[in-house]
Write a protein that holds these residues in place. Structure first.
Motif, PDB file in Angstrom:
ATOM      1  N   MET A 107       0.804  -0.992   0.067  1.00 45.97           N
ATOM      2  CA  MET A 107      -0.081   0.071   0.003  1.00 45.97           C
ATOM      3  C   MET A 107       0.812   1.362   0.026  1.00 45.97           C
ATOM      4  O   MET A 107       0.438   2.155  -0.668  1.00 45.97           O
ATOM      5  CB  MET A 107      -1.098   0.189   1.169  1.00 45.97           C
TER       6      MET A 107
ATOM      7  N   TYR B 299       2.079   1.839  -3.386  1.00 47.30           N
ATOM      8  CA  TYR B 299       1.054   2.426  -4.292  1.00 47.30           C
ATOM      9  C   TYR B 299       0.880   3.759  -4.019  1.00 47.30           C
ATOM     10  O   TYR B 299       0.442   4.692  -5.048  1.00 47.30           O
ATOM     11  CB  TYR B 299      -0.398   1.494  -4.110  1.00 47.30           C
TER      12      TYR B 299
ATOM     13  N   TYR C 112      -6.365   2.697  -1.517  1.00 52.17           N
ATOM     14  CA  TYR C 112      -5.283   2.583  -0.796  1.00 52.17           C
ATOM     15  C   TYR C 112      -4.926   2.802   0.654  1.00 52.17           C
ATOM     16  O   TYR C 112      -4.566   2.254   1.836  1.00 52.17           O
ATOM     17  CB  TYR C 112      -4.113   2.599  -1.458  1.00 52.17           C
TER      18      TYR C 112
ATOM     19  N   GLN D 109      -7.131   0.890   3.050  1.00 50.81           N
ATOM     20  CA  GLN D 109      -6.420  -0.604   3.122  1.00 50.81           C
ATOM     21  C   GLN D 109      -5.258  -0.445   3.975  1.00 50.81           C
ATOM     22  O   GLN D 109      -5.086  -1.181   4.705  1.00 50.81           O
ATOM     23  CB  GLN D 109      -6.155  -1.054   1.766  1.00 50.81           C
TER      24      GLN D 109
END
Length: 145
Positions: free
Chosen positions: A98, A101, A110, A113
């Motif tokens: 994450m 990203y 993200y 998450q």
């Protein structure tokens, strides 16, 4: 109240596992490609320079390899979190993915998450008895004694 929080941690673990598994599966079956991403990250103003250089020299020359590793890794993290096997390590790898990203300026779900994976790592003591390993130990103790 302790059981409610434990149940909430379990729901976060299961949802995080399902989300990253689905993302990996979609990449695996949907023709995921890193080919154009290198140029986008190089021109991106939000990504740090060290990340751009790392992407240019470590990812771009081996895009074929990474196009397999990334989706399979996401699916393995998802499976590990759903069944509760090596969940701490799976969540740590999830945090790593994450952050990558986010550094690549691909901010969708993200950050949410990432928060879920951090919650899993910080509450491992609540999740230990809700894992595949705990269930295995429970059955082994009954068999032995």
């Amino acid at each position: 109240m302790k059981k409610v929080f434990q149940f909430l941690c379990l729901i976060v673990r299961l949802m995080s596992g399902l989300m990253i598994f689905i993302q990996g599966y979609e990449k695996f079956t949907g023709g995921f490609s890193l080919t154009g991403l290198t140029h986008v990250i190089a021109q991106n103003e939000d990504s740090p320079m060290w990340y751009k250089l790392m992407f240019e020299y470590m990812i771009e020359p081996y895009t074929t390899l990474w196009e397999w590793v990334i989706p399979l890794g996401e699916m393995m993290i998802g499976i590990a979190l759903v069944i509760g096997f090596l969940q701490k390590y799976a969540a740590l790898f999830g945090i790593f993915i994450m952050i990558n990203y986010i550094l690549a300026d691909m901010i969708f779900t993200y950050p949410i998450q990432l928060l879920g994976f951090i919650m899993i790592v910080l509450n491992m003591d609540k999740l230990r008895n809700l894992s595949a390993y705990a269930i295995y130990n429970m059955f082994m103790k009954k068999e032995a004694g």
